[in-house]
Design a protein around this motif. Structure first.
Motif, PDB file in Angstrom:
ATOM      1  N   PRO A  25      -4.937   2.985  -2.271  1.00 47.38           N
ATOM      2  CA  PRO A  25      -4.350   3.776  -1.180  1.00 47.38           C
ATOM      3  C   PRO A  25      -4.237   5.260  -1.535  1.00 47.38           C
ATOM      4  CG  PRO A  25      -3.166   1.714  -1.425  1.00 47.38           C
ATOM      5  CD  PRO A  25      -4.122   1.794  -2.589  1.00 47.38           C
ATOM      6  N   SER A  69       0.826  -1.210   0.000  1.00 42.85           N
ATOM      7  CA  SER A  69       0.000   0.000   0.000  1.00 42.85           C
ATOM      8  C   SER A  69       0.856   1.255   0.000  1.00 42.85           C
ATOM      9  CB  SER A  69      -0.925  -0.002   1.231  1.00 42.85           C
ATOM     10  OG  SER A  69      -1.853  -1.052   1.152  1.00 42.85           O
ATOM     11  N   ARG A 126      -9.009  11.883   2.024  1.00 48.50           N
ATOM     12  CA  ARG A 126      -8.742  12.326   3.395  1.00 48.50           C
ATOM     13  C   ARG A 126      -8.180  13.745   3.407  1.00 48.50           C
ATOM     14  NH1 ARG A 126      -5.047  12.918   7.214  1.00 48.50           N
ATOM     15  NH2 ARG A 126      -3.297  12.424   5.838  1.00 48.50           N
ATOM     16  N   HIS A 127      -7.262  14.041   2.498  1.00 51.07           N
ATOM     17  CA  HIS A 127      -6.676  15.384   2.452  1.00 51.07           C
ATOM     18  C   HIS A 127      -7.710  16.423   2.036  1.00 51.07           C
ATOM     19  CE1 HIS A 127      -2.221  15.131   3.079  1.00 51.07           C
ATOM     20  NE2 HIS A 127      -2.512  13.843   2.995  1.00 51.07           N
ATOM     21  N   GLN A 179      -7.739   6.876  -1.369  1.00 45.92           N
ATOM     22  CA  GLN A 179      -8.152   7.039   0.030  1.00 45.92           C
ATOM     23  C   GLN A 179      -7.472   8.238   0.659  1.00 45.92           C
ATOM     24  OE1 GLN A 179      -8.138   3.485   2.568  1.00 45.92           O
ATOM     25  NE2 GLN A 179      -7.993   2.231   0.734  1.00 45.92           N
ATOM     26  N   GLU A 180      -6.176   8.365   0.428  1.00 42.21           N
ATOM     27  CA  GLU A 180      -5.427   9.458   1.040  1.00 42.21           C
ATOM     28  C   GLU A 180      -5.836  10.798   0.446  1.00 42.21           C
ATOM     29  OE1 GLU A 180      -2.374  10.663   3.851  1.00 42.21           O
ATOM     30  OE2 GLU A 180      -3.753   8.976   3.587  1.00 42.21           O
ATOM     31  N   ARG A 235       2.841  16.179  -0.191  1.00 35.79           N
ATOM     32  CA  ARG A 235       3.327  14.966   0.478  1.00 35.79           C
ATOM     33  C   ARG A 235       3.596  13.824  -0.496  1.00 35.79           C
ATOM     34  NH1 ARG A 235       0.946  12.602   6.141  1.00 35.79           N
ATOM     35  NH2 ARG A 235       2.490  10.958   6.419  1.00 35.79           N
ATOM     36  N   TYR A 236       2.822  13.760  -1.572  1.00 34.82           N
ATOM     37  CA  TYR A 236       2.967  12.663  -2.538  1.00 34.82           C
ATOM     38  C   TYR A 236       3.141  13.230  -3.947  1.00 34.82           C
ATOM     39  CZ  TYR A 236       0.884  10.344   1.487  1.00 34.82           C
ATOM     40  OH  TYR A 236       0.616   9.893   2.754  1.00 34.82           O
ATOM     41  N   LEU A 248       0.908   4.079  -2.809  1.00 33.28           N
ATOM     42  CA  LEU A 248       0.621   5.461  -2.444  1.00 33.28           C
ATOM     43  C   LEU A 248       1.712   6.397  -2.933  1.00 33.28           C
ATOM     44  CD1 LEU A 248      -1.103   7.538  -1.063  1.00 33.28           C
ATOM     45  CD2 LEU A 248      -0.137   6.850   1.129  1.00 33.28           C
ATOM     46  N   PHE A 263      -1.933  17.188  -0.171  1.00 32.51           N
ATOM     47  CA  PHE A 263      -1.689  15.858  -0.738  1.00 32.51           C
ATOM     48  C   PHE A 263      -0.574  15.921  -1.776  1.00 32.51           C
ATOM     49  CE2 PHE A 263      -2.343  12.737  -4.082  1.00 32.51           C
ATOM     50  CZ  PHE A 263      -2.446  11.554  -3.367  1.00 32.51           C
TER      51      PHE A 263
END
Length: 326
Positions: free
Chosen positions: A279, A85, A286-287, A282-283, A117-118, A89, A114
């Motif tokens: 993943p 995961s 959330r952000h 989902q993230e 971070r990614y 991600l 987001f």
């Protein structure tokens, strides 16, 4: 003790013998027998006793080892899943559909944390004509996420509510503002309006709100998108109902922004298939929710101190939407 030995031990337990366990594991019976004997020597106990020609039974020591061995394998599987995961991600991708009412630039403004971070996750964002098209594309799997207002016209999708879209009246620069800072909807009268031609659900909501107070909307111009709407308003002579986020931008460009009574609003969120999200998706959801929750909380705090809705939203906007922090 090796993980392979644990797997072999549990296979013998579950298949109640070496022969069937060997077939399940695709190894020879002698190799499996040697692995079990090596495990017994390492542990210093017998794990099985022969009860028939081809059957084995657990000894008391073997019985004690079974739950421990299963816990070890469960932990290994959980660790592999977590690492998989995490890998997905870090380098995954998310396909996103938005309605004209939930424009792609709005979604982009909600996911700055987001993206920080990614940075290697690919985001593919497209706008579709309306809610039915959006839900159809999400249902078929063309898009993983669909940002839309409610209601969602299908029971096959999950819906995560993110907030309530509040529409404020945006007027040309220099327009007279009401002394109270608010304007009753029934006072709009012959006010000329411009709409986004694709945002049909939003247009219907505004028209219904006006007609509910006895006002027939006076539509002067239909524009292809919100930015064209705003450009026309800034040029003078026409007005528009725009969502709070864009109303903040409009005021910073010189427009006069008015809160109406009652306020025109509609709940919105993100739709997805009932199967588990990736993943990265989902993230991302959330952000988005974290960004909007933080903005709404800051607005509520400022309003409790006496600020108007637009003043509170403007004051909190940059702190919530622009910082590139995880």
């Amino acid at each position: 003790m090796e993980l392979r030995q644990i797997e072999y031990f549990l296979a013998v337990v579950e298949h109640e013998g070496l022969n069937r366990a060997a077939q399940h594991l695709y190894v020879s019976q002698p190799a499996l027998s040697q692995a079990i004997q090596a495990l017994e020597r390492e542990l210093g106990v017998e794990l099985f006793q022969r009860v028939a020609r081809r059957s084995l039974a657990l000894t008391p020591a073997g019985t004690l080892l079974v739950p421990k061995a299963r816990a070890i394998l469960d932990d290994v599987v959980a660790a592999r899943d977590a690492l998989s995961s995490a890998r997905d991600l870090e380098v995954g991708s998310v396909s996103i559909a938005t309605m004209p009412e939930m424009s792609s630039d709005a979604v982009a403004s909600w996911i700055t944390s987001f993206r920080a971070r990614y940075p290697d996750v690919r985001l593919d964002i497209s706008e579709v004509a309306g809610v039915r098209d959006l839900c159809g594309e999400v249902t078929t799997g063309r898009y993983e996420l669909g940002f839309t207002t409610r209601p969602v016209p299908t029971k096959s999708l999950e819906f995560v509510e993110l907030g309530v879209q509040r529409l404020l009246l945006v007027m040309p620069p220099g327009s007279p503002a009401p002394s109270t800072g608010r304007l009753p909807l029934d006072a709009l009268g012959e006010l000329p309006l411009t709409i986004c031609s694709l945002a049909q659900r939003e247009n219907d909501r505004v028209a219904t709100a006006l007609r509910d107070v006895g006002v027939e909307p006076r539509l002067i111009a239909s524009m292809p998108n919100r930015h064209a709407q705003l450009t026309l308003v800034l040029g003078g002579g026409v007005h528009a109902f725009l969502p709070l986020r864009m109303a903040v931008q409009a005021r910073r460009l010189g427009a006069v922004v008015i809160e109406t009574e009652p306020l025109v609003s509609v709940p919105f969120g993100v739709a997805h298939r009932r199967a588990a999200l990736s993943p990265a998706a989902q993230e991302l959801v959330r952000h988005c929710k974290a960004t909007l929750d933080a903005w709404y909380a800051a607005i509520a705090d400022a309003q409790s101190d006496g600020a108007s809705l637009i003043d509170a939203a403007d004051a909190a906007y940059d702190d919530v939407h622009l910082p590139m922090n995880p």
